[in-house]
Write a protein that holds these residues in place. Structure first.
Motif, mmCIF file in Angstrom:
data_model
loop_
_atom_site.group_PDB
_atom_site.id
_atom_site.type_symbol
_atom_site.label_atom_id
_atom_site.label_comp_id
_atom_site.label_asym_id
_atom_site.label_seq_id
_atom_site.Cartn_x
_atom_site.Cartn_y
_atom_site.Cartn_z
ATOM 1 N N LYS A 1 -5.504 -39.951 -21.365
ATOM 2 C CA LYS A 1 -5.599 -38.815 -20.453
ATOM 3 C C LYS A 1 -4.589 -37.735 -20.819
ATOM 4 C CE LYS A 1 -6.559 -38.966 -15.786
ATOM 5 N NZ LYS A 1 -6.293 -39.393 -14.401
ATOM 6 N N ILE A 2 -3.364 -38.147 -21.167
ATOM 7 C CA ILE A 2 -2.335 -37.179 -21.578
ATOM 8 C C ILE A 2 -2.744 -36.488 -22.869
ATOM 9 C CG2 ILE A 2 0.048 -36.981 -22.407
ATOM 10 C CD1 ILE A 2 0.780 -39.187 -20.373
ATOM 11 N N ALA A 3 -3.247 -37.235 -23.840
ATOM 12 C CA ALA A 3 -3.676 -36.641 -25.107
ATOM 13 C C ALA A 3 -4.814 -35.654 -24.885
ATOM 14 C CB ALA A 3 -4.109 -37.738 -26.084
ATOM 15 N N TYR A 4 -5.729 -35.975 -24.001
ATOM 16 C CA TYR A 4 -6.837 -35.064 -23.701
ATOM 17 C C TYR A 4 -6.319 -33.777 -23.078
ATOM 18 C CZ TYR A 4 -10.816 -33.092 -21.248
ATOM 19 O OH TYR A 4 -11.766 -32.233 -20.769
ATOM 20 N N ARG A 5 -5.415 -33.904 -22.116
ATOM 21 C CA ARG A 5 -4.875 -32.713 -21.462
ATOM 22 C C ARG A 5 -4.095 -31.841 -22.439
ATOM 23 N NH1 ARG A 5 -2.902 -34.934 -15.539
ATOM 24 N NH2 ARG A 5 -5.008 -35.328 -14.760
ATOM 25 N N ARG A 6 -3.354 -32.465 -23.352
ATOM 26 C CA ARG A 6 -2.613 -31.688 -24.358
ATOM 27 C C ARG A 6 -3.572 -30.949 -25.277
ATOM 28 N NH1 ARG A 6 2.036 -35.979 -26.085
ATOM 29 N NH2 ARG A 6 3.394 -35.619 -24.295
ATOM 30 N N ALA A 7 -4.655 -31.609 -25.671
ATOM 31 C CA ALA A 7 -5.630 -30.970 -26.558
ATOM 32 C C ALA A 7 -6.286 -29.785 -25.865
ATOM 33 C CB ALA A 7 -6.681 -31.984 -26.991
ATOM 34 N N VAL A 8 -6.606 -29.933 -24.595
ATOM 35 C CA VAL A 8 -7.227 -28.839 -23.858
ATOM 36 C C VAL A 8 -6.234 -27.690 -23.694
ATOM 37 C CG1 VAL A 8 -8.132 -28.169 -21.591
ATOM 38 C CG2 VAL A 8 -8.892 -30.297 -22.662
ATOM 39 N N ARG A 9 -4.969 -28.011 -23.396
ATOM 40 C CA ARG A 9 -3.955 -26.987 -23.166
ATOM 41 C C ARG A 9 -3.664 -26.192 -24.434
ATOM 42 N NH1 ARG A 9 1.554 -29.238 -21.925
ATOM 43 N NH2 ARG A 9 0.154 -30.884 -21.271
ATOM 44 N N THR A 10 -3.648 -26.862 -25.592
ATOM 45 C CA THR A 10 -3.334 -26.173 -26.848
ATOM 46 C C THR A 10 -4.561 -25.523 -27.472
ATOM 47 O OG1 THR A 10 -3.614 -28.206 -28.117
ATOM 48 C CG2 THR A 10 -1.388 -27.685 -27.360
ATOM 49 N N GLY A 11 -5.716 -25.729 -26.884
ATOM 50 C CA GLY A 11 -6.923 -25.091 -27.386
ATOM 51 C C GLY A 11 -7.564 -25.813 -28.548
ATOM 52 N N GLN A 12 -7.167 -27.046 -28.813
ATOM 53 C CA GLN A 12 -7.784 -27.811 -29.892
ATOM 54 C C GLN A 12 -9.172 -28.259 -29.448
ATOM 55 O OE1 GLN A 12 -5.139 -31.027 -30.638
ATOM 56 N NE2 GLN A 12 -3.612 -29.769 -31.670
ATOM 57 N N PRO A 13 -10.106 -28.338 -30.395
ATOM 58 C CA PRO A 13 -11.445 -28.799 -30.007
ATOM 59 C C PRO A 13 -11.391 -30.262 -29.571
ATOM 60 C CG PRO A 13 -11.284 -28.606 -32.383
ATOM 61 C CD PRO A 13 -10.014 -28.025 -31.814
ATOM 62 N N VAL A 14 -12.099 -30.544 -28.523
ATOM 63 C CA VAL A 14 -12.139 -31.904 -27.996
ATOM 64 C C VAL A 14 -13.558 -32.415 -28.143
ATOM 65 C CG1 VAL A 14 -11.805 -33.327 -25.955
ATOM 66 C CG2 VAL A 14 -10.327 -31.361 -26.345
ATOM 67 N N HIS A 15 -13.703 -33.555 -28.802
ATOM 68 C CA HIS A 15 -15.019 -34.158 -28.988
ATOM 69 C C HIS A 15 -15.568 -34.557 -27.628
ATOM 70 C CE1 HIS A 15 -18.024 -37.125 -30.286
ATOM 71 N NE2 HIS A 15 -18.081 -36.406 -31.371
ATOM 72 N N ALA A 16 -16.841 -34.303 -27.401
ATOM 73 C CA ALA A 16 -17.433 -34.549 -26.084
ATOM 74 C C ALA A 16 -17.311 -36.010 -25.675
ATOM 75 C CB ALA A 16 -18.897 -34.133 -26.088
ATOM 76 N N ALA A 17 -17.526 -36.926 -26.620
ATOM 77 C CA ALA A 17 -17.424 -38.340 -26.271
ATOM 78 C C ALA A 17 -15.977 -38.749 -26.068
ATOM 79 C CB ALA A 17 -18.053 -39.197 -27.358
ATOM 80 N N ALA A 18 -15.057 -38.097 -26.758
ATOM 81 C CA ALA A 18 -13.656 -38.452 -26.635
ATOM 82 C C ALA A 18 -13.102 -38.066 -25.275
ATOM 83 C CB ALA A 18 -12.842 -37.790 -27.740
ATOM 84 N N GLN A 19 -13.759 -37.151 -24.578
ATOM 85 C CA GLN A 19 -13.305 -36.780 -23.247
ATOM 86 C C GLN A 19 -13.290 -37.987 -22.333
ATOM 87 O OE1 GLN A 19 -15.701 -33.719 -21.587
ATOM 88 N NE2 GLN A 19 -15.316 -32.266 -23.222
ATOM 89 N N TYR A 20 -14.240 -38.844 -22.502
ATOM 90 C CA TYR A 20 -14.373 -39.991 -21.616
ATOM 91 C C TYR A 20 -13.948 -41.289 -22.296
ATOM 92 C CZ TYR A 20 -17.069 -36.431 -19.332
ATOM 93 O OH TYR A 20 -17.456 -35.253 -18.765
ATOM 94 N N GLY A 21 -13.249 -41.181 -23.418
ATOM 95 C CA GLY A 21 -12.751 -42.375 -24.089
ATOM 96 C C GLY A 21 -13.831 -43.182 -24.770
ATOM 97 N N GLN A 22 -14.925 -42.547 -25.182
ATOM 98 C CA GLN A 22 -16.029 -43.281 -25.783
ATOM 99 C C GLN A 22 -16.289 -42.834 -27.212
ATOM 100 O OE1 GLN A 22 -19.325 -42.729 -23.188
ATOM 101 N NE2 GLN A 22 -18.426 -43.865 -21.520
ATOM 102 N N GLY A 23 -15.270 -42.377 -27.911
ATOM 103 C CA GLY A 23 -15.456 -41.959 -29.288
ATOM 104 C C GLY A 23 -15.811 -43.144 -30.164
ATOM 105 N N SER A 24 -16.497 -42.880 -31.268
ATOM 106 C CA SER A 24 -16.850 -43.969 -32.167
ATOM 107 C C SER A 24 -15.746 -44.161 -33.205
ATOM 108 C CB SER A 24 -18.174 -43.653 -32.872
ATOM 109 O OG SER A 24 -18.006 -42.560 -33.734
#
Length: 130
Positions: A49-72
């Motif tokens: 959750k912290i890594a996701y929030r940091r990525a959103v705050r810094t403007g880095q692209p966030v993989h759609a599946a990674a938002q919910y912890g379901q990345g492959s």
């Protein structure tokens, strides 16, 4: 209705009865491992959750599946991830050839040595003249 402590759930009664047959050191170890597993899962969840929030705050692209912890697993390989294509692309000379239009097999094809022998002049045209 009694004013005592609330009754334990069925699950906890089953859990306690299973652990009741084990020695004390095994009971303590099992309970400690369960607590450790719960704490570790909470830690991983908070870390993601912290890594996701940091990525959103810094403007880095966030993989759609990674938002919910379901990345492959391939999401984490980076430059080592296989290129897009089919699995046969990596087989080279061992790749299966393109499928040829198959003939419809007849029942005699499965008889092998027991199939009736074909004779010269014995065919549908020979029977039609009779």
């Amino acid at each position: 209705m009694s004013a005592g402590l609330p009754q334990a759930s069925v699950k906890s009664q089953i859990f306690e009865s299973l652990l009741g047959f084990l020695p004390d050191w095994v009971q303590i170890t099992v309970l400690a491992l369960i607590v450790l597993a719960v704490l570790a899962s909470w830690g991983v969840k908070i870390k993601r959750k912290i890594a996701y929030r940091r990525a959103v705050r810094t403007g880095q692209p966030v993989h759609a599946a990674a938002q919910y912890g379901q990345g492959s697993g391939a999401d984490h390989l980076g430059e080592y991830a296989p290129q897009q294509g089919s699995g046969a692309d990596h087989l080279g000379a061992y790749a299966p050839q393109q499928a040829q239009p198959a003939q419809q097999p007849s029942g005699a094809d499965f008889l092998g040595a027991y199939a009736p022998q074909q004779r010269q002049g014995d065919g549908p045209s020979a029977n039609a003249s009779a």
